[in-house]
Design a protein around this motif. Structure first.
Motif, PDB file in Angstrom:
ATOM      1  N   GLU A  73       0.822  -1.207   0.000  1.00  0.00           N
ATOM      2  CA  GLU A  73       0.000   0.000   0.000  1.00  0.00           C
ATOM      3  C   GLU A  73       0.858   1.260   0.000  1.00  0.00           C
ATOM      4  OE1 GLU A  73      -2.836   0.004   3.121  1.00  0.00           O
ATOM      5  OE2 GLU A  73      -4.103  -1.530   2.207  1.00  0.00           O
ATOM      6  N   THR A  74       1.898   1.275   0.816  1.00  0.00           N
ATOM      7  CA  THR A  74       2.750   2.456   0.910  1.00  0.00           C
ATOM      8  C   THR A  74       3.958   2.384  -0.014  1.00  0.00           C
ATOM      9  OG1 THR A  74       4.058   1.479   2.714  1.00  0.00           O
ATOM     10  CG2 THR A  74       2.094   2.755   3.320  1.00  0.00           C
ATOM     11  N   GLU A  75       4.202   1.194  -0.562  1.00  0.00           N
ATOM     12  CA  GLU A  75       5.369   0.945  -1.418  1.00  0.00           C
ATOM     13  C   GLU A  75       6.663   1.334  -0.713  1.00  0.00           C
ATOM     14  OE1 GLU A  75       4.793   2.699  -5.271  1.00  0.00           O
ATOM     15  OE2 GLU A  75       3.406   1.104  -5.878  1.00  0.00           O
ATOM     16  N   ARG A  76       6.765   0.909   0.533  1.00  0.00           N
ATOM     17  CA  ARG A  76       7.958   1.164   1.328  1.00  0.00           C
ATOM     18  C   ARG A  76       8.435  -0.117   1.987  1.00  0.00           C
ATOM     19  NH1 ARG A  76      10.565   5.592   0.159  1.00  0.00           N
ATOM     20  NH2 ARG A  76      11.533   5.537   2.217  1.00  0.00           N
ATOM     21  N   PHE A  77       9.736  -0.198   2.221  1.00  0.00           N
ATOM     22  CA  PHE A  77      10.325  -1.306   2.955  1.00  0.00           C
ATOM     23  C   PHE A  77      10.449  -0.950   4.431  1.00  0.00           C
ATOM     24  CE2 PHE A  77      12.417  -2.833  -1.069  1.00  0.00           C
ATOM     25  CZ  PHE A  77      11.954  -4.131  -0.998  1.00  0.00           C
ATOM     26  N   LEU A  78      10.227  -1.944   5.274  1.00  0.00           N
ATOM     27  CA  LEU A  78      10.639  -1.894   6.660  1.00  0.00           C
ATOM     28  C   LEU A  78      11.850  -2.803   6.755  1.00  0.00           C
ATOM     29  CD1 LEU A  78      10.216  -1.243   9.701  1.00  0.00           C
ATOM     30  CD2 LEU A  78       8.732  -3.255   9.810  1.00  0.00           C
ATOM     31  N   SER A  79      13.027  -2.218   6.974  1.00  0.00           N
ATOM     32  CA  SER A  79      14.240  -3.027   6.964  1.00  0.00           C
ATOM     33  C   SER A  79      14.571  -3.539   8.349  1.00  0.00           C
ATOM     34  CB  SER A  79      15.426  -2.217   6.416  1.00  0.00           C
ATOM     35  OG  SER A  79      15.666  -1.086   7.221  1.00  0.00           O
ATOM     36  N   GLY A  80      15.063  -4.752   8.402  1.00  0.00           N
ATOM     37  CA  GLY A  80      15.467  -5.356   9.655  1.00  0.00           C
ATOM     38  C   GLY A  80      16.955  -5.165   9.887  1.00  0.00           C
ATOM     39  N   ALA A  81      17.589  -6.116  10.523  1.00  0.00           N
ATOM     40  CA  ALA A  81      19.014  -6.023  10.817  1.00  0.00           C
ATOM     41  C   ALA A  81      19.821  -6.049   9.521  1.00  0.00           C
ATOM     42  CB  ALA A  81      19.431  -7.172  11.731  1.00  0.00           C
ATOM     43  N   THR A  82      20.798  -5.167   9.419  1.00  0.00           N
ATOM     44  CA  THR A  82      21.640  -5.094   8.227  1.00  0.00           C
ATOM     45  C   THR A  82      23.093  -5.402   8.589  1.00  0.00           C
ATOM     46  OG1 THR A  82      21.852  -2.697   8.557  1.00  0.00           O
ATOM     47  CG2 THR A  82      20.122  -3.460   7.066  1.00  0.00           C
ATOM     48  N   LEU A  83      23.924  -5.593   7.576  1.00  0.00           N
ATOM     49  CA  LEU A  83      25.311  -5.997   7.788  1.00  0.00           C
ATOM     50  C   LEU A  83      26.222  -4.794   8.017  1.00  0.00           C
ATOM     51  CD1 LEU A  83      25.750  -8.741   5.017  1.00  0.00           C
ATOM     52  CD2 LEU A  83      24.946  -8.997   7.367  1.00  0.00           C
ATOM     53  N   THR A  84      27.157  -4.958   8.926  1.00  0.00           N
ATOM     54  CA  THR A  84      28.168  -3.929   9.154  1.00  0.00           C
ATOM     55  C   THR A  84      29.262  -4.056   8.096  1.00  0.00           C
ATOM     56  OG1 THR A  84      29.553  -5.312  10.571  1.00  0.00           O
ATOM     57  CG2 THR A  84      27.741  -4.107  11.637  1.00  0.00           C
ATOM     58  N   PRO A  85      30.052  -3.007   7.894  1.00  0.00           N
ATOM     59  CA  PRO A  85      31.168  -3.109   6.934  1.00  0.00           C
ATOM     60  C   PRO A  85      32.125  -4.258   7.257  1.00  0.00           C
ATOM     61  CG  PRO A  85      30.769  -0.820   7.491  1.00  0.00           C
ATOM     62  CD  PRO A  85      29.891  -1.633   8.412  1.00  0.00           C
ATOM     63  N   GLY A  86      32.405  -4.470   8.537  1.00  0.00           N
ATOM     64  CA  GLY A  86      33.304  -5.556   8.913  1.00  0.00           C
ATOM     65  C   GLY A  86      32.730  -6.918   8.580  1.00  0.00           C
ATOM     66  N   GLU A  87      31.431  -7.096   8.839  1.00  0.00           N
ATOM     67  CA  GLU A  87      30.782  -8.369   8.510  1.00  0.00           C
ATOM     68  C   GLU A  87      30.776  -8.586   7.004  1.00  0.00           C
ATOM     69  OE1 GLU A  87      27.761  -8.355  12.369  1.00  0.00           O
ATOM     70  OE2 GLU A  87      27.119  -7.526  10.449  1.00  0.00           O
ATOM     71  N   LEU A  88      30.511  -7.526   6.251  1.00  0.00           N
ATOM     72  CA  LEU A  88      30.528  -7.632   4.794  1.00  0.00           C
ATOM     73  C   LEU A  88      31.917  -8.026   4.302  1.00  0.00           C
ATOM     74  CD1 LEU A  88      29.204  -7.284   2.029  1.00  0.00           C
ATOM     75  CD2 LEU A  88      29.945  -4.890   2.095  1.00  0.00           C
ATOM     76  N   ASP A  89      32.957  -7.413   4.847  1.00  0.00           N
ATOM     77  CA  ASP A  89      34.319  -7.735   4.424  1.00  0.00           C
ATOM     78  C   ASP A  89      34.607  -9.225   4.590  1.00  0.00           C
ATOM     79  OD1 ASP A  89      34.868  -5.148   3.726  1.00  0.00           O
ATOM     80  OD2 ASP A  89      35.942  -4.650   5.576  1.00  0.00           O
ATOM     81  N   ASN A  90      34.148  -9.806   5.687  1.00  0.00           N
ATOM     82  CA  ASN A  90      34.391 -11.230   5.932  1.00  0.00           C
ATOM     83  C   ASN A  90      33.673 -12.108   4.915  1.00  0.00           C
ATOM     84  OD1 ASN A  90      35.965 -10.585   8.146  1.00  0.00           O
ATOM     85  ND2 ASN A  90      34.309 -10.862   9.628  1.00  0.00           N
ATOM     86  N   VAL A  91      32.451 -11.724   4.567  1.00  0.00           N
ATOM     87  CA  VAL A  91      31.686 -12.510   3.590  1.00  0.00           C
ATOM     88  C   VAL A  91      32.321 -12.395   2.209  1.00  0.00           C
ATOM     89  CG1 VAL A  91      29.457 -12.791   2.450  1.00  0.00           C
ATOM     90  CG2 VAL A  91      29.537 -12.238   4.885  1.00  0.00           C
ATOM     91  N   VAL A  92      32.658 -11.180   1.812  1.00  0.00           N
ATOM     92  CA  VAL A  92      33.272 -10.964   0.491  1.00  0.00           C
ATOM     93  C   VAL A  92      34.587 -11.713   0.385  1.00  0.00           C
ATOM     94  CG1 VAL A  92      34.365  -9.230  -0.987  1.00  0.00           C
ATOM     95  CG2 VAL A  92      32.136  -8.772   0.049  1.00  0.00           C
ATOM     96  N   ARG A  93      35.399 -11.655   1.430  1.00  0.00           N
ATOM     97  CA  ARG A  93      36.687 -12.345   1.416  1.00  0.00           C
ATOM     98  C   ARG A  93      36.491 -13.860   1.275  1.00  0.00           C
ATOM     99  NH1 ARG A  93      38.239 -11.050   6.092  1.00  0.00           N
ATOM    100  NH2 ARG A  93      38.951  -8.961   5.492  1.00  0.00           N
ATOM    101  N   ALA A  94      35.520 -14.405   1.994  1.00  0.00           N
ATOM    102  CA  ALA A  94      35.257 -15.848   1.924  1.00  0.00           C
ATOM    103  C   ALA A  94      34.819 -16.252   0.519  1.00  0.00           C
ATOM    104  CB  ALA A  94      34.195 -16.235   2.953  1.00  0.00           C
ATOM    105  N   CYS A  95      33.981 -15.419  -0.117  1.00  0.00           N
ATOM    106  CA  CYS A  95      33.526 -15.719  -1.481  1.00  0.00           C
ATOM    107  C   CYS A  95      34.683 -15.662  -2.478  1.00  0.00           C
ATOM    108  CB  CYS A  95      32.433 -14.738  -1.904  1.00  0.00           C
ATOM    109  SG  CYS A  95      30.838 -14.979  -1.105  1.00  0.00           S
ATOM    110  N   LEU A  96      35.453 -14.597  -2.418  1.00  0.00           N
ATOM    111  CA  LEU A  96      36.536 -14.430  -3.382  1.00  0.00           C
ATOM    112  C   LEU A  96      37.605 -15.503  -3.223  1.00  0.00           C
ATOM    113  CD1 LEU A  96      36.948 -10.536  -3.355  1.00  0.00           C
ATOM    114  CD2 LEU A  96      35.718 -11.966  -5.004  1.00  0.00           C
ATOM    115  N   THR A  97      37.828 -15.972  -1.991  1.00  0.00           N
ATOM    116  CA  THR A  97      38.786 -17.055  -1.762  1.00  0.00           C
ATOM    117  C   THR A  97      38.371 -18.314  -2.508  1.00  0.00           C
ATOM    118  OG1 THR A  97      39.404 -16.197   0.411  1.00  0.00           O
ATOM    119  CG2 THR A  97      39.825 -18.533   0.009  1.00  0.00           C
TER     120      THR A  97
END
Length: 276
Positions: A73-97
């Motif tokens: 109805e409002t065409e809006r998201f309610l966002s929940g918990a999001t990733l910190t830069p440090g958490e993202l770095d760990n995920v990206v590093r694991a993928c690229l490895t």
């Protein structure tokens, strides 16, 4: 008030990742009986929109395993918990490895989405772009353009099972991350990976939607590990015959195969939809 909640892939959708005519007619019957229904899926809104359009999905919907709740109805998201830069770095590093391309999803101020990824793409990764809905409605940029203050909702990847499992184990060692994996395309060896914050889940999204809608009873359908949290909070939970063993054990009952319209056939019997 009862709320029926559907997972999509492997559950409500058939092998072609579509809502069959029979299932579409069943949804129309639910709507005519004023039986409320919605979705809780691992897909993005953009990846589900074409599938859901025209099927009267009018209530709040949970996307990316509960990371975001979309209000039509409002065409809006309610966002929940999001990733910190440090958490993202760990995920990206694991993928690229593991030589996997990480697809980093962000939420823009206008409720749109921008996806950032590293430049090297295999054919199967290009297939992921199509399947997760990275189309004209979603901006795609190089990973090194990711802003430092971006709102990061989740990370996707796709590849062979060994590579995905290596990332899965690495990510699950992180205290505030959760990772899910499953078969990317039926009959193919590829697996998908979805990583998001551990505070977000389908179960948490369902609890939020219960409060928003004043719902007393939840009946849900799902086939994979990312549906377990939803099964835990639902009053009734049903697994199609194609579901994995953990989901079947957690379910109230096991019903028909998703490619045989098992969910639609169950609903017609459960709510006597074929009775005038």
């Amino acid at each position: 008030m009862e709320l029926v909640v559907f997972d999509l892939d492997g559950t409500l959708l058939n092998r072609e990742s579509a809502i069959s005519d029979y299932t579409s007619e069943t949804l129309q019957l639910l709507s005519q009986r004023d039986i409320a229904y919605t979705v809780a899926t691992g897909r993005t809104l953009h990846g589900a929109r074409a599938v859901l359009d025209g099927h009267q999905f009018l209530l709040p919907q949970a996307y990316k395993n509960g990371v975001m709740i979309w209000h039509p109805e409002t065409e809006r998201f309610l966002s929940g918990a999001t990733l910190t830069p440090g958490e993202l770095d760990n995920v990206v590093r694991a993928c690229l490895t593991q030589r996997l391309t990480p697809f980093v999803f962000t939420l823009d101020e206008d409720a749109g989405s921008t996806v950032y990824h590293s430049p090297t793409l295999t054919d199967i990764e290009r297939g992921l772009i199509r399947s997760i809905g990275v189309e004209a409605s979603v901006t795609v940029r190089a990973l090194d353009e990711l802003p430092a203050d971006a709102t990061i909702t989740h990370v996707n990847a796709i590849g062979n099972g060994d590579a995905i499992n290596s990332v899965l184990h690495s990510v699950n060692d992180e205290p505030h991350l959760v990772a899910y994996s499953g078969v990317a395309f039926e009959g193919e060896p590829w697996r998908w990976l979805d990583v998001h914050h551990s505070d977000a889940s389908k179960g948490g999204a369902i609890e939020t939607m219960k409060r928003l809608l004043g719902v007393e009873t939840v009946i849900c359908f799902g086939d994979s590990d990312n549906d377990l949290s939803m099964f835990e909070v639902a009053d009734e939970s049903y697994a199609p015959a194609n579901a994995n063993d953990d989901i079947k054990l957690a379910a109230t009952a096991v019903i028909g195969h998703h490619d045989d319209e098992g969910i639609a056939r169950f609903l017609r019997e459960r709510f006597s939809l074929d009775t005038p």
